[in-house]
Design an enzyme around this catalytic site. Structure first.
Site, PDB file in Angstrom:
ATOM      1  N   TYR A 189       0.985  -1.176   0.006  1.00 50.27           N
ATOM      2  CA  TYR A 189       0.006  -0.084   0.010  1.00 50.27           C
ATOM      3  C   TYR A 189       0.966   1.315  -0.046  1.00 50.27           C
ATOM      4  O   TYR A 189       2.115   1.371   0.472  1.00 50.27           O
ATOM      5  CB  TYR A 189      -0.786  -0.058   1.171  1.00 50.27           C
ATOM      6  N   THR A 191       1.692   3.554   1.777  1.00 48.56           N
ATOM      7  CA  THR A 191       2.514   4.273   2.619  1.00 48.56           C
ATOM      8  C   THR A 191       3.300   3.203   3.425  1.00 48.56           C
ATOM      9  O   THR A 191       4.094   3.598   4.249  1.00 48.56           O
ATOM     10  CB  THR A 191       1.361   4.589   4.147  1.00 48.56           C
ATOM     11  N   LYS A 192       3.310   2.193   3.024  1.00 55.40           N
ATOM     12  CA  LYS A 192       4.184   0.947   3.253  1.00 55.40           C
ATOM     13  C   LYS A 192       5.679   1.150   3.023  1.00 55.40           C
ATOM     14  O   LYS A 192       5.982   2.035   2.056  1.00 55.40           O
ATOM     15  CB  LYS A 192       3.845  -0.330   2.882  1.00 55.40           C
ATOM     16  N   ASN A 193       6.541   0.668   3.664  1.00 57.68           N
ATOM     17  CA  ASN A 193       8.069   0.655   3.235  1.00 57.68           C
ATOM     18  C   ASN A 193       8.609   0.143   1.759  1.00 57.68           C
ATOM     19  O   ASN A 193       9.394   1.148   1.326  1.00 57.68           O
ATOM     20  CB  ASN A 193       8.968  -0.257   4.247  1.00 57.68           C
TER      21      ASN A 193
END
Ligand SMILES: *Cc1c(COP(=O)(O)O)cnc(C)c1O
Length: 390
Positions: A189, A191-193
């Site tokens: 997604y 916002t993920k790393n």
């Protein structure tokens, strides 16, 4: 009103977690669009192989989301109506929504104070003859106590499913998350790393992952995606009614570049975390995240907890104060049992899971991304100091 300082408020808003996208990702997407193959194809295959190699997993299947991967995992383990699935209240709603999707009953078990991860002792105490699976969440990127969960899994014959939405890049006793024999679900997604815009990956033993591969594409037999290719065949068979959970080559194009850049992005993340840790380590009113010695932390989130009693103000006032200074924040998470659907259906009250609830009341996730400059991090540090001293 929040007090102004020499550097604050910032002239521009600092978002909580913007995606780190470069020209490399953009060019790879353009090339994919020009290639004539834009849905599941060669890039997805390549992404799966490289991801499996990165975490040392036996097999991997790219999916449309982590939620899809978690849902599929429950289906593979045969979880259905009348069954119970144990999980944490301190997670994103999708971890628990998928339990509802298969008609099972979510059984929440409180977290432990140090890592905010689900507490294995409380999990063991909550097991009943109806328990069919446990979903653990590596909260913020700090791995759960996998050894304790392995013991529980073997003792009771219950599969552990890992929600590793935060944990790509994390290790437990030197072993990357995603390498265990458990089905492990990752999220890409925004916002993920590591991001593909939307997307996910399921890793695990080859037999189970192949089952997920089939379920992710309508239940059609293997390599059905090749049916429009010259080497493919128009013929396929539906072996069970599956889902439409496949990833596209456009997403995988972003993922392949992000994978190449991942170590560098993680190094930058760690530098920002270092700055935060140094600034707040000995602060009386701010409790910094810590990590156990036997783990590597992906630092997906940097969650601070406030000593609200000493500060004599609410977490909301702190968030508003930071917003006034142009600093974005977030909260991870609104505990599942507080959401109206769940609190009504299961008659859950705020303090049924006191550790999750008390920590939720006092937590804020500070901005953290590999795109942040030192100056951005200094702004956050000064803003937080200003707001809590005001
Ligand atoms: C982001 C997240 C998910 C959902 O991931 P998607 O890829 O958006 O489905 C699940 N669990 C946790 C803990 C998350 O943070």
């Amino acid at each position: 009103m929040t007090q102004k300082t020499a550097r604050l408020p910032r002239t521009t808003f600092l978002p909580f977690s913007p995606p780190d996208i470069t020209n490399e990702e953009i060019n790879e997407v353009i090339e994919t669009l020009r290639s004539g193959w834009i849905t599941t194809g060669p890039r997805v295959k390549e992404f799966q192989e490289q991801f499996a190699e990165a975490v040392g997993a036996e097999a991997a299947v790219a999916m449309s989301s982590c939620t899809a991967a978690l849902h599929t995992s429950l289906v593979i383990h045969g979880v259905q109506e009348g069954d119970e699935v144990i999980t944490t209240p301190l997670t994103f709603c999708s971890t628990v929504n998928v339990i509802e999707h298969v008609g099972a009953r979510p059984v929440l078990v409180d977290v432990e104070q140090h890592t905010l991860n689900i507490d294995p002792e409380k999990v063991e105490a909550a097991i009943t003859p109806r328990t069919k699976a446990v979903i653990v969440v590596h909260y913020a990127g700090h791995p759960v106590d996998l050894k304790a969960f392995k013991r529980i899994s073997e003792k009771y014959g219950i599969p552990i499913i890992e929600d590793a939405a935060h944990a790509f890049g994390s290790k437990y006793e030197g072993v990357p998350i995603g390498q265990s024999q458990n089905l492990t679900a990752f999220s890409f997604y925004a916002t993920k790393n590591l991001t593909t815009g939307e997307g996910g990956m399921l890793t695990g033993p080859k037999e189970l992952v192949d089952c997920a591969r089939r379920l992710a594409l309508h239940g059609m037999n293997r390599d059905a995606w090749k049916r429009y290719d010259q080497a493919g065949s128009w013929y396929y068979e539906v072996e069970e009614p599956g889902f439409k959970y496949n990833m596209t080559d456009i997403q995988a194009a972003i993922g392949l570049v992000q994978l190449r850049r991942f170590e560098k992005m993680q190094a930058r993340r760690r530098e920002i975390v270092e700055m935060y840790q140094k600034a707040f380590a000995n602060h009386d009113d701010v409790i910094c995240p810590t990590k156990s010695d036997h783990v590597e932390h992906s630092w997906h989130l940097y969650v601070v907890r406030f000593n609200l009693e000493r500060l004599n103000r609410s977490r909301e006032a702190i968030i508003e104060g930071l917003k006034d200074l142009n600093i974005g924040t977030s909260v991870h998470f609104i505990p599942v049992h507080l959401h109206p659907y769940y609190s009504k259906k299961y008659a859950w009250r705020e303090r049924d899971f006191p550790v999750a609830y008390e920590n939720f009341r006092r937590m804020v996730s500070l901005p953290l991304s590999s795109r942040m400059s030192d100056s951005d991090a200094e702004d956050v540090i000064e803003a937080l100091r200003t707001v809590i001293q005001a």
